[in-house]
Design an enzyme around this catalytic site. Sequence first.
Site, PDB file in Angstrom:
ATOM      1  N   GLU A  84       0.905  -1.044  -0.050  1.00  0.00           N
ATOM      2  CA  GLU A  84       0.195   0.158   0.079  1.00  0.00           C
ATOM      3  C   GLU A  84       0.900   1.107  -0.022  1.00  0.00           C
ATOM      4  OE1 GLU A  84      -3.174  -0.079   2.862  1.00  0.00           O
ATOM      5  OE2 GLU A  84      -3.740   2.021   2.092  1.00  0.00           O
ATOM      6  N   LYS A 262      -7.811  -0.500  11.386  1.00  0.00           N
ATOM      7  CA  LYS A 262      -7.132  -0.978  10.068  1.00  0.00           C
ATOM      8  C   LYS A 262      -5.758   0.007   9.688  1.00  0.00           C
ATOM      9  CE  LYS A 262      -6.123  -1.490   5.538  1.00  0.00           C
ATOM     10  NZ  LYS A 262      -5.303  -0.479   4.699  1.00  0.00           N
ATOM     11  N   ASP A 278       3.765 -14.241  12.129  1.00  0.00           N
ATOM     12  CA  ASP A 278       2.554 -14.731  11.759  1.00  0.00           C
ATOM     13  C   ASP A 278       1.588 -13.548  11.991  1.00  0.00           C
ATOM     14  OD1 ASP A 278      -0.117 -15.666  11.511  1.00  0.00           O
ATOM     15  OD2 ASP A 278       0.301 -17.474  12.621  1.00  0.00           O
ATOM     16  N   HIS A 376      -2.507  10.286  -0.487  1.00  0.00           N
ATOM     17  CA  HIS A 376      -2.603   8.711  -0.950  1.00  0.00           C
ATOM     18  C   HIS A 376      -2.443   8.780  -2.528  1.00  0.00           C
ATOM     19  CE1 HIS A 376      -3.593   5.109   1.055  1.00  0.00           C
ATOM     20  NE2 HIS A 376      -4.213   4.781  -0.263  1.00  0.00           N
TER      21      HIS A 376
HETATM   22  P1  NAD Z   1       8.704 -23.092  16.996  1.00  0.00           P
HETATM   23  O1  NAD Z   1       8.222 -24.435  17.556  1.00  0.00           O
HETATM   24  O2  NAD Z   1       9.344 -23.218  15.618  1.00  0.00           O
HETATM   25  O3  NAD Z   1       9.609 -22.320  17.911  1.00  0.00           O
HETATM   26  C1  NAD Z   1       9.682 -22.335  19.127  1.00  0.00           C
HETATM   27  C2  NAD Z   1      10.628 -23.407  19.923  1.00  0.00           C
HETATM   28  O4  NAD Z   1      11.839 -22.860  20.078  1.00  0.00           O
HETATM   29  C3  NAD Z   1      10.535 -23.319  21.590  1.00  0.00           C
HETATM   30  O5  NAD Z   1       9.532 -24.062  21.854  1.00  0.00           O
HETATM   31  C4  NAD Z   1      11.867 -23.533  22.056  1.00  0.00           C
HETATM   32  O6  NAD Z   1      11.861 -24.878  22.266  1.00  0.00           O
HETATM   33  C5  NAD Z   1      12.855 -23.123  21.046  1.00  0.00           C
HETATM   34  N1  NAD Z   1      13.655 -22.115  21.466  1.00  0.00           N
HETATM   35  C6  NAD Z   1      15.020 -21.869  21.088  1.00  0.00           C
HETATM   36  N2  NAD Z   1      15.511 -20.536  21.579  1.00  0.00           N
HETATM   37  C7  NAD Z   1      14.321 -19.993  22.206  1.00  0.00           C
HETATM   38  C8  NAD Z   1      14.071 -18.835  22.782  1.00  0.00           C
HETATM   39  N3  NAD Z   1      15.051 -17.803  22.906  1.00  0.00           N
HETATM   40  N4  NAD Z   1      12.762 -18.463  23.350  1.00  0.00           N
HETATM   41  C9  NAD Z   1      11.715 -19.286  23.016  1.00  0.00           C
HETATM   42  N5  NAD Z   1      11.822 -20.528  22.482  1.00  0.00           N
HETATM   43  C10 NAD Z   1      13.220 -20.756  21.957  1.00  0.00           C
HETATM   44  O7  NAD Z   1       7.646 -21.914  16.900  1.00  0.00           O
HETATM   45  P2  NAD Z   1       6.536 -21.346  17.943  1.00  0.00           P
HETATM   46  O8  NAD Z   1       6.792 -20.022  18.105  1.00  0.00           O
HETATM   47  O9  NAD Z   1       6.074 -22.191  19.201  1.00  0.00           O
HETATM   48  O10 NAD Z   1       5.336 -21.239  16.834  1.00  0.00           O
HETATM   49  C11 NAD Z   1       5.365 -20.533  15.731  1.00  0.00           C
HETATM   50  C12 NAD Z   1       4.502 -21.017  14.500  1.00  0.00           C
HETATM   51  O11 NAD Z   1       3.278 -21.433  14.895  1.00  0.00           O
HETATM   52  C13 NAD Z   1       4.368 -19.907  13.662  1.00  0.00           C
HETATM   53  O12 NAD Z   1       4.866 -20.262  12.346  1.00  0.00           O
HETATM   54  C14 NAD Z   1       3.033 -20.036  13.646  1.00  0.00           C
HETATM   55  O13 NAD Z   1       2.175 -19.481  12.211  1.00  0.00           O
HETATM   56  C15 NAD Z   1       2.594 -21.162  13.695  1.00  0.00           C
HETATM   57  N6  NAD Z   1       1.167 -21.582  14.460  1.00  0.00           N
HETATM   58  C16 NAD Z   1      -0.014 -20.671  14.764  1.00  0.00           C
HETATM   59  C17 NAD Z   1      -1.055 -20.833  15.223  1.00  0.00           C
HETATM   60  C18 NAD Z   1      -1.971 -19.895  15.580  1.00  0.00           C
HETATM   61  O14 NAD Z   1      -1.877 -18.717  15.592  1.00  0.00           O
HETATM   62  N7  NAD Z   1      -3.273 -20.354  16.104  1.00  0.00           N
HETATM   63  C19 NAD Z   1      -1.384 -22.440  15.432  1.00  0.00           C
HETATM   64  C20 NAD Z   1      -0.575 -23.204  15.000  1.00  0.00           C
HETATM   65  C21 NAD Z   1       0.847 -22.866  14.333  1.00  0.00           C
END
Ligand code: NAD
Length: 421
Positions: A84, A262, A278, A376
């Site tokens: 945009e 928005k 996300d 715009h």
């Molecule tokens: P992930 O599981 O890829 O990474 C998180 C993991 O990284 C932690 O569980 C931990 O074991 C590790 N880690 C290493 N260093 C860390 C630090 N400094 N801090 C925290 N953890 C650390 O990712 P996630 O963040 O658990 O999930 C994000 C993904 O899930 C996104 O891609 C999202 O789109 C997707 N997702 C979203 C939904 C929703 O929003 N409802 C549902 C399902 C999946």
Amino acid sequence: MISNKKSSKISGFYKMSVSERIEVVKDFSDLTEEDISIFSSSLDIETADRMVENVLGNFELPLGIAVNFIINNKNYIIPMVTEESSVIAAASNAAKIARIKGGFTTECSDPLMIGQLQLLHIDDVAGAAQKIMNHKNEILKIANDQDKILVDLGGGAKDLEVRILDSPLGKMIITHLIVDVRDAMGANAVNTMCEAVAPILEGISGGKIRLKILSNLADKRLVKAKAIFDKDKMGGEKIVDAFIESYTLALIDPYRAATHNKGIMNGIDSVIIATGNDFRAIEAGAHAYAARNGRYTSLTTYYKDNNGNMVGEIELPLAIGIVGGAANIHPKAKLCRKILGIDTAQTLAEVVASLGLAQNFAAVFALSTVGIQKGHMSLHAKNIAIMAGAKADKIDKISEQMIKENNIKLDRAKEILSEIK
Ligand code: NAD
């Protein structure tokens, strides 16, 4: 006292060529030659093919930089990915006004996410809810056994809450698993924990677990940002009053609040995408939070201080990660984090909230004064010129001519292009 010496107030940034801008960003964020080569590269197809299903290629969007930001006494330039026009310019202008009074200040809660477990088919819901709470430590331990990394970092499952909800299917117990996800967005981490504790909840309650999933209403992971916008720079106290009149409609009317919010998300989504986060999760959380009191309303608040300046505040949930998801897979997301110079998810959340406030201020300010079409349409004119087939310096020539004539139309762009040719 500003903590970094390089100023984000970069005059004439918008007038520079792309390569000149890259040099400025390289210097500001201490990028290497290898880093800057990423700007012109595309996500490699093998990586894309691993990220999602049925891949054919990549889909590009422009990546720009908002300048002028001071957040918590530190200069920031903010990468924004958006299709945009005028969004990045508007954010930069708002940040320029905010920096007169010191820029943005923020507050951030711990990165606590909520996982939900839905229990049905229970006769004595109050008794079962009590039993679940009696087993809290055991449940938290099972959850924490799933993610040693998170626990070692000081995160992990921290608490349990139990809610009893009426439904057309009868009463349900909804157990909330509260997880400190540190620098992750946390969805995978929380979902894994929810699935692990589900059988024990069934055993304790005698009920049947149905859903076991993260809630995107991350209202325990809140970020606030605040800025004072200088009344003189805004054009005087009358303009401040006009701003407050405009803003008030978003407070009382969901039709206006939706558009107002928005505008906030124009900024927020741009940096969320730029950092590989996300944006659907952020959107869902923000809008649900805007309706938390039963009526959808503004995510920002504005009022005049004792000196007649405009004070703006924003509060919203921001489930953002710098590890996990695409954050460490996408080279441009990693580069954008380097440009920001942030190394925790909380600092990123504070930047994102400040950008959301800046974006909203810019939109309401324009609406209260000249209207948004002026800014715009002049940028839109360039898009029309491109659509007409203009290239290089002809784009500017045609758009300037159309603006002068106040006639920004595809037909006119084509006519001017053929006249120039
Ligand atoms: P992930 O599981 O890829 O990474 C998180 C993991 O990284 C932690 O569980 C931990 O074991 C590790 N880690 C290493 N260093 C860390 C630090 N400094 N801090 C925290 N953890 C650390 O990712 P996630 O963040 O658990 O999930 C994000 C993904 O899930 C996104 O891609 C999202 O789109 C997707 N997702 C979203 C939904 C929703 O929003 N409802 C549902 C399902 C999946």
